[in-house]
Scaffold this motif. Structure first.
Motif, short mmCIF file in Angstrom:
data_model
loop_
_atom_site.label_atom_id
_atom_site.label_comp_id
_atom_site.label_asym_id
_atom_site.label_seq_id
_atom_site.Cartn_x
_atom_site.Cartn_y
_atom_site.Cartn_z
N SER A 1 52.06 45.98 37.08
CA SER A 1 50.85 45.54 36.40
C SER A 1 51.00 44.11 35.92
N MET A 2 49.97 43.31 36.16
CA MET A 2 49.96 41.93 35.69
C MET A 2 49.17 41.81 34.39
N VAL B 1 38.45 40.58 34.67
CA VAL B 1 38.57 40.96 36.08
C VAL B 1 38.26 39.76 36.98
N LEU B 2 37.16 39.09 36.71
CA LEU B 2 36.74 37.96 37.54
C LEU B 2 37.67 36.75 37.38
N LEU B 3 38.07 36.46 36.15
CA LEU B 3 38.96 35.32 35.90
C LEU B 3 40.35 35.54 36.49
N LEU C 1 40.21 34.75 40.16
CA LEU C 1 40.19 33.29 40.38
C LEU C 1 41.55 32.67 40.11
N PHE C 2 42.23 33.13 39.05
CA PHE C 2 43.56 32.61 38.72
C PHE C 2 44.54 32.87 39.86
N GLN D 1 46.63 30.18 42.32
CA GLN D 1 48.08 30.20 42.41
C GLN D 1 48.57 30.38 43.85
N GLY D 2 47.61 30.51 44.78
CA GLY D 2 47.98 30.61 46.18
C GLY D 2 48.04 32.03 46.73
N TYR D 3 47.67 33.01 45.93
CA TYR D 3 47.67 34.40 46.39
C TYR D 3 46.29 34.75 46.92
N THR D 4 46.25 35.56 47.96
CA THR D 4 44.96 35.98 48.48
C THR D 4 44.54 37.29 47.81
N ALA D 5 43.41 37.26 47.21
CA ALA D 5 42.83 38.45 46.59
C ALA D 5 41.65 38.86 47.46
N SER D 6 41.93 39.66 48.48
CA SER D 6 40.88 40.01 49.44
C SER D 6 39.83 40.94 48.82
#
Length: 159
Positions: free
Chosen positions: A30-31, A60-62, A65-66, A70-75
């Motif tokens: 968990s982040m 959830v939305l922020l 975007l964060f 940071q270079g991660y793909t949030a599909s």
């Protein structure tokens, strides 16, 4: 993947408790985790669940975007809930409002707007798999241990 839940009317002033846990896709670790008292009284568990998503939606939305910055793909940006009536309200907006929910303030239908635009997906999750319970409900035994291990990244969580 977000697991968002509410414990209805559990405080002495009958306000509900909010719980939200964000797990990485695949269910390990968990982040983000949130546990807080809701700021308003609600008249049903459905409305309490609806309010908790509205309260957590900005996070959830922020977070999505964060992660992208940071270079991660949030599909996908998925919110899981264990209340089917709340899921219907979030998908259909005022079209699903009945006698008990028709007094909801229009601002809560922002959720429906975000779902319609594809910013977030709302899906049903059975209560036994609702990791958000860890942050909203006093758990005991195996359920407590399993959810704790999942949040800490010790075990993988499957829906």
């Amino acid at each position: 993947e977000w697991y968002i839940d509410a414990a209805f009317g559990v405080h002495p002033d009958f306000k509900s408790q909010t719980g939200a846990v964000m797990l990485f896709k695949g269910g390990k670790g968990s982040m983000q985790a949130v546990s807080s008292k809701q700021k308003l009284n609600t008249s049903s568990s459905t409305i309490a669940e609806f309010v908790v998503v509205d309260d957590a939606l900005q996070l959830v939305l922020l977070t999505s975007l964060f992660l992208k910055e940071q270079g991660y793909t949030a599909s996908e940006n998925i919110v899981y809930q264990d209340n089917k009536s709340a899921v219907l309200l979030e998908h259909n907006g005022s079209k699903s409002a009945g006698k008990c929910t028709c007094t909801l303030n229009i601002r809560y239908f922002m959720i429906n707007n975000k779902v319609g635009r594809g910013n977030v997906q709302i899906k049903y999750c059975p209560t036994d798999k609702m990791v958000g319970d860890y942050m909203s409900t006093a758990l005991q035994g195996m359920k407590f241990g399993n959810f704790c291990d999942c949040i800490m990244g010790k075990t993988k969580f499957g829906k």
